[in-house]
Design an enzyme around this catalytic site. Structure first.
Site, PDB file in Angstrom:
ATOM      1  N   SER A   1      27.051  22.551  26.613  1.00  0.00           N
ATOM      2  CA  SER A   1      28.049  22.598  25.539  1.00  0.00           C
ATOM      3  C   SER A   1      28.409  21.211  25.008  1.00  0.00           C
ATOM      4  O   SER A   1      28.756  21.079  23.835  1.00  0.00           O
ATOM      5  CB  SER A   1      29.292  23.344  25.999  1.00  0.00           C
ATOM      6  OG  SER A   1      29.731  22.820  27.217  1.00  0.00           O
TER       7      SER A   1
ATOM      8  N   HIS B   1      33.195  18.176  26.021  1.00  0.00           N
ATOM      9  CA  HIS B   1      33.037  18.602  24.619  1.00  0.00           C
ATOM     10  C   HIS B   1      33.394  17.458  23.668  1.00  0.00           C
ATOM     11  O   HIS B   1      32.664  17.178  22.718  1.00  0.00           O
ATOM     12  CB  HIS B   1      33.953  19.800  24.325  1.00  0.00           C
ATOM     13  CG  HIS B   1      33.558  21.037  25.078  1.00  0.00           C
ATOM     14  ND1 HIS B   1      34.322  22.178  25.073  1.00  0.00           N
ATOM     15  CD2 HIS B   1      32.501  21.315  25.860  1.00  0.00           C
ATOM     16  CE1 HIS B   1      33.742  23.102  25.816  1.00  0.00           C
ATOM     17  NE2 HIS B   1      32.634  22.595  26.307  1.00  0.00           N
TER      18      HIS B   1
END
Lengths: 266, 256
Positions: B125, B180
């Site tokens: 991610s 992230h």
């Protein structure tokens, strides 16, 4: 007061400096650690503690100052508006317009380049291009007006006054009276009595908003007409019936503060 | 069908990443006992700040092809397949590979520097957020001016998508939002300063130099976190000089 070019360079260099400082921080900590591990931990904790305190303190102080001093939020709005305008005026159209000039140069095209430079916040470039537009066609009032604005932004008041006078002469009431208003302001800053007359003429012909009334009040105060000045400030401080520009908002806030100082309220 | 296969040729890196995701997930045998699965994830390279600083820097990249469960894998696969092909076609395969590696690395740095040092992190991610950052930078670079892309519905939705995912990451404790954010910043900066078309200006070169120095410096900080308890503890154990050992002990106690 810093020159616009210096301010622009500083504005571009400061974020870079912050990045370099961030990059240097781990190396500084490591160097301190090699000499004294306890000092490195203390330094890191000290920096974290004070950065947090500074951020929270600055936020609180800014909030409090905005509540207590109306021109501050108005000024912040103006800065935000200017930044948005500069970011929102691309470099590419300016470069294209400049490249187009190599094929065909007219006053209107040169004026377009000057306008784009002005909207990017580059007063010096705008002045150069507007001057050239005037050379190509001295009958274009908007070129004189823009040239005057660019000179005014660079504090060249004398030249700006002449430009605004020329714009007003070519097209009376040019830019909804803006050339007349700025002409009056320039004459006032030069210490000439005609400034007050021009500002009064502007008020008679165009009414005006917060900015023109604050400037008129300043001229009236210098002329010793205190009552008329307070009346002008009251008009400037009136609550607007519609959403005003960021600049008008700043002048209105300034008018309110001046009225409070004089005990007039708003 | 032939047309689809021909178009598949244009995205080799995306396909290799998809295959890597699935293969490594299968190799880790996720349906065995949870403890065994965790041990395999550790062996194949999950990321923790502690292990990275203990001399295992390869974990800064290896975590980006491992996944913790089927839902995690499917979610990342769907994002990769929806964003990756378009980006790979527009950037080219070599640049796209560079983007994946740098953003995974950026996400890893974010985890090492700002996430709990002992908590393991897996998943692509960080790199996928990097792709979103890349898409934002491409949009900014291709418009009439930097904010022109906000006039259009698609890029506005992209921004909302990023904001929503960051908000979800903030509220769910088992998601490493630092990873992230690290990937997002790395992807944005890499594309904005290096990958976007156009001749770079002097100012852009100054920014390239500064951000490269920052990346190197953050990598240094991730590998040698001299103010973190676990690293100080290890350094103390390895130290032979008693005075230095005592100083490291004091620093460790202070860093709590």
């Amino acid at each position: 007061m810093l020159a616009p070019t210096t301010r622009r360079r500083l504005g571009a260099a400061l974020p870079l400096l912050v990045v370099w400082l961030l990059a240097a921080w781990p190396l500084v900590l490591y160097l301190v650690h090699t000499r004294d591990p306890v000092a490195a931990v203390e330094l890191a904790q000290f920096a974290a503690r004070w950065l947090t305190r500074l951020a929270v303190g600055a936020g609180l102080l800014l909030g409090l100052a905005c509540l207590l001093y109306p021109p501050l939020p108005a000024w912040l709005r103006l800065v935000g508006h200017d930044t948005w305008r500069r970011l929102g005026t691309g470099e590419a159209p300016l470069r294209r317009a400049l490249a187009d000039l190599a094929h065909l140069e007219t006053a209107q095209r040169r004026l377009e380049v000057a306008r784009l430079a002005w909207h990017r916040g580059r007063a010096e470039d705008a002045a150069v291009h507007a001057r050239r537009a005037i050379e190509l066609d001295p009958q274009v009032a908007s070129a004189w007006h823009l040239y005057g604005q660019a000179l005014f932004a660079q504090n060249a008041i004398d030249g700006a006054a002449q430009s605004f006078a020329q714009a007003e002469q070519l097209d009376p009431g040019h830019a909804f009276g803006d050339a007349l208003l700025l002409h009056g302001r320039c004459r006032f800053l030069l210490g000439e009595p005609s400034g007050l007359e021009l500002l009064r003429q502007h008020e008679r012909q165009h009414g005006g908003g917060a900015r023109s009334h604050v400037w008129l009040a300043e001229a009236l105060l210098r002329a010793g007409e205190r009552e008329a000045a307070v009346a002008a400030l009251r008009i400037a401080a009136q609550k607007p019936t519609r959403r005003t520009t960021a600049e008008e908002g700043l002048f209105r806030a300034q008018a309110r503060v001046r009225l409070w100082r004089r005990g007039g309220g708003s | 069908m032939n047309e689809s296969w021909r178009r598949v040729d244009e995205i080799p890196v995306t396909l290799v990443v998809v295959i890597a995701y699935v293969t490594l997930f299968v190799v880790c045998r996720p349906f065995d006992a949870p403890q065994e699965f965790r041990e395999r994830l550790d062996t194949y390279g999950w990321l923790t700040g502690e292990q990275t600083a203990a001399g295992e820097p390869w974990r800064l990249l290896s975590y980006a092809v491992l996944h913790g469960n089927v839902l995690h894998l499917l979610f990342n696969l769907s994002t990769l397949l929806s964003v990756g092909p378009a980006l790979e076609r527009s950037l080219g395969s070599v640049r796209f590979l560079l983007l994946y590696v740098v953003t995974a690395f950026g996400g890893g740095l974010g985890t090492c520097l700002l996430y709990a040092p002992g908590k393991p992190v897996v998943g692509g991610s960080g790199a996928l957020f990097g792709m979103l950052g890349c898409a934002i930078a491409l949009n900014m670079r291709s418009g009439r001016h930097l904010l022109a892309f906000l006039d259009y519905e698609g890029p506005r939705r992209l921004m909302a998508n990023v904001a929503l995912n960051l908000a979800i990451g903030y509220f769910l404790p088992f998601i490493s939002n630092t990873c992230h954010v690290g990937g997002l910043i790395a992807g944005f900066a890499l594309t904005f300063l290096w990958l976007a078309p156009g001749r770079p200006s002097t100012r852009q070169w100054a920014w390239r130099l500064a951000t490269t120095a920052l990346l190197a410096s953050l990598t240094f900080a991730a590998l040698l976190p001299v103010t973190r308890r676990d690293w100080l503890d290890r350094a103390r154990e390895a130290e032979s000089d008693p005075a230095r050992k005592a100083a490291l002990e004091r620093a460790k106690l202070l860093s709590d």
